[in-house]
Scaffold this motif. Structure first.
Motif, PDB file in Angstrom:
ATOM      1  N   UNK A  78      54.852  52.254  44.900  1.00  0.00           N
ATOM      2  CA  UNK A  78      54.652  52.220  46.388  1.00  0.00           C
ATOM      3  C   UNK A  78      53.280  52.128  46.723  1.00  0.00           C
ATOM      4  N   UNK A  79      52.123  52.572  46.152  1.00  0.00           N
ATOM      5  CA  UNK A  79      50.854  51.805  46.149  1.00  0.00           C
ATOM      6  C   UNK A  79      50.461  50.567  46.210  1.00  0.00           C
ATOM      7  N   UNK A  80      51.222  50.051  45.139  1.00  0.00           N
ATOM      8  CA  UNK A  80      50.959  48.578  44.739  1.00  0.00           C
ATOM      9  C   UNK A  80      51.571  47.758  45.618  1.00  0.00           C
ATOM     10  N   UNK A  81      52.741  48.034  46.251  1.00  0.00           N
ATOM     11  CA  UNK A  81      53.613  47.436  47.044  1.00  0.00           C
ATOM     12  C   UNK A  81      52.726  47.322  48.428  1.00  0.00           C
ATOM     13  N   UNK A  82      51.969  48.341  48.744  1.00  0.00           N
ATOM     14  CA  UNK A  82      51.279  48.355  49.911  1.00  0.00           C
ATOM     15  C   UNK A  82      49.950  47.594  49.953  1.00  0.00           C
ATOM     16  N   UNK A  83      49.375  47.501  48.450  1.00  0.00           N
ATOM     17  CA  UNK A  83      48.177  46.600  48.281  1.00  0.00           C
ATOM     18  C   UNK A  83      48.642  45.338  48.377  1.00  0.00           C
ATOM     19  N   UNK A  84      50.060  45.131  47.841  1.00  0.00           N
ATOM     20  CA  UNK A  84      50.167  43.450  48.211  1.00  0.00           C
ATOM     21  C   UNK A  84      50.418  43.274  49.482  1.00  0.00           C
ATOM     22  N   UNK A 100      45.565  44.404  43.175  1.00  0.00           N
ATOM     23  CA  UNK A 100      45.002  45.619  42.741  1.00  0.00           C
ATOM     24  C   UNK A 100      43.950  45.423  41.851  1.00  0.00           C
ATOM     25  N   UNK A 101      43.516  44.356  42.007  1.00  0.00           N
ATOM     26  CA  UNK A 101      42.118  43.823  41.235  1.00  0.00           C
ATOM     27  C   UNK A 101      40.842  44.081  42.013  1.00  0.00           C
ATOM     28  N   UNK A 102      41.268  44.547  43.292  1.00  0.00           N
ATOM     29  CA  UNK A 102      40.258  45.015  44.103  1.00  0.00           C
ATOM     30  C   UNK A 102      40.345  46.582  44.259  1.00  0.00           C
ATOM     31  N   UNK A 135      44.429  52.494  38.551  1.00  0.00           N
ATOM     32  CA  UNK A 135      45.160  51.504  38.988  1.00  0.00           C
ATOM     33  C   UNK A 135      44.648  50.826  40.385  1.00  0.00           C
ATOM     34  N   UNK A 136      43.310  51.150  40.473  1.00  0.00           N
ATOM     35  CA  UNK A 136      42.422  50.428  41.475  1.00  0.00           C
ATOM     36  C   UNK A 136      42.602  50.948  42.740  1.00  0.00           C
ATOM     37  N   UNK A 137      42.815  52.287  42.993  1.00  0.00           N
ATOM     38  CA  UNK A 137      42.883  52.951  44.169  1.00  0.00           C
ATOM     39  C   UNK A 137      41.870  54.010  43.985  1.00  0.00           C
ATOM     40  N   UNK A 138      40.938  54.480  44.948  1.00  0.00           N
ATOM     41  CA  UNK A 138      40.215  55.430  44.955  1.00  0.00           C
ATOM     42  C   UNK A 138      40.242  56.324  46.099  1.00  0.00           C
TER      43      UNK A 138
END
Lengths: 211, 211
Positions: free
Chosen positions: A201-207, B84-86, B111-114
């Motif tokens: 879910x988080x990575x989908x939002x990041x995308x 997710x590289x940022x 995973x790149x989330x703070x």
DNA sequence: GCGTGTGAAGCTTTTCACAGCA
DNA sequence: TGCTGTGAAAAGCTTCACACGC
């Protein structure tokens, strides 16, 4: 070759929306609303009115033309369709932070699910009282699943521990697994599996934000 | 009317699977595996080999015929594609059981989330240190979102409290919301929204068991 | 008039199956 | 030979638009 008269069975997407209809019908019921149109339900759920009507027709004709759907009866029918009018017995495996949070989650019982057992591998956890349950060691899983007639397990252990505990649970006769661990689980065909994955879910939002 | 040469853009289903490929490539990398075929990735993720290949071709041609995909480079590319590289800056709203559980969730930072801020309405929570964050009152949301350059919020408040806090967050410039509250949230088009709903998952399983 | 129930159309996503390259 | 990349077919799901009953 469509069998001409057979009602097509509801897609999984429909089932998942039924659950949301059920919730908003509960709110409407509490407000004393007697009827709700597909448009009203669409507004409250974020789906479309056509979806609402189509979803419901997979299971019968519940509405009155010109009026809409009767809130309380439709809600009862949805409970029966979803199978939440009986009491499902759930075990929680993994009493870490997430596990304890879910045990404390109030809506659990209200929605027809009873947490009837809790397990953890950590000896420091075993024996502790968490959310009204005494935490048992994972070795006790098979026996407890049988004695407590557990229908489904919620898995909140670390990824590496997930498959072994699920294997135990399945061997003991559990028929559904809700997995919160970030791992692919293998279960036999007769066992239902759902997966909630925070990273997805988080990575989908990041995308989405990266476009 | 398909514009003849334009690459079709990846469907949301593909994006969500990329996140899983990323995870298993991490595991393969840790094991020292240099290459992985679509079949191997299918095995590890539970998707099909055709899906793996199709998903990846939306973004380029990463494989070698007869060999498969190079694990480390593909993993890096997926990180870039997913964004997710940022480092994304996340705020948690609602420091109840679930909120604290997510704060403690280890994979978050990796995973790149703070998690850069935490909020709660309950005066007894405000000021407490939770997961390395001092809990702030919700009134401080707007200011903190700006000062801490928060990109997204994770909402773990009760259903009735969700919409107001999201409105505040959106007004302050947040661009994505991950909602754990059992409520439909309204956000403007430019804000991304994902919803994790425990009741939907449990009731979906109940439906399957009832057939 | 209003709003459901529903064929039919349209769109999205998955699967098939194979040409082509290492 | 092994495995990717990809048109084309199939399946799945959503939306349209309207006949019909209240």
């Amino acid at each position: 070759m469509v069998p001409s008269r057979a009602a097509r069975s509801a897609p999984p997407t429909t089932i998942r929306r039924l659950s949301t209809y059920y919730r908003v019908l509960g709110a409407l019921h509490a407000e004393g609303r007697a009827n709700a149109s597909s448009r009203a339900l669409a507004q409250l759920t974020g789906f479309t009115a056509a979806q609402v009507r189509r979803d419901l027709t997979y299971f019968g004709t519940f509405g009155k033309r010109g009026v809409g759907y009767a809130v309380a009866p439709l809600r009862r029918r949805l409970a029966a369709i979803l199978g939440i009018d009986r009491g499902w017995r759930v075990a929680l495996i993994g009493v870490g932070n997430l596990g304890r949070a879910l045990l404390a989650y109030q809506g659990f019982g209200a929605q027809g699910f009873t947490v009837a057992a809790a397990f953890d591998n950590d000896p420091r956890m075993v024996g502790a009282a968490v959310g009204g349950q005494t935490v048992l060691p994972v070795e006790r899983l098979a026996r407890a699943v049988r004695e407590q007639r557990i229908d489904m397990v919620v898995v909140t252990v670390p990824a590496a521990a997930a498959q072994p505990v699920v294997d135990r649970a399945v061997a003991a006769g559990v028929r559904a697994v809700l997995n919160f661990a970030p791992a692919k689980l293998q279960v036999p065909d007769h066992v239902e599996l759902a997966h909630v994955d925070l990273a997805v879910e988080l990575e989908y939002l990041a995308y989405c934000l990266s476009r």
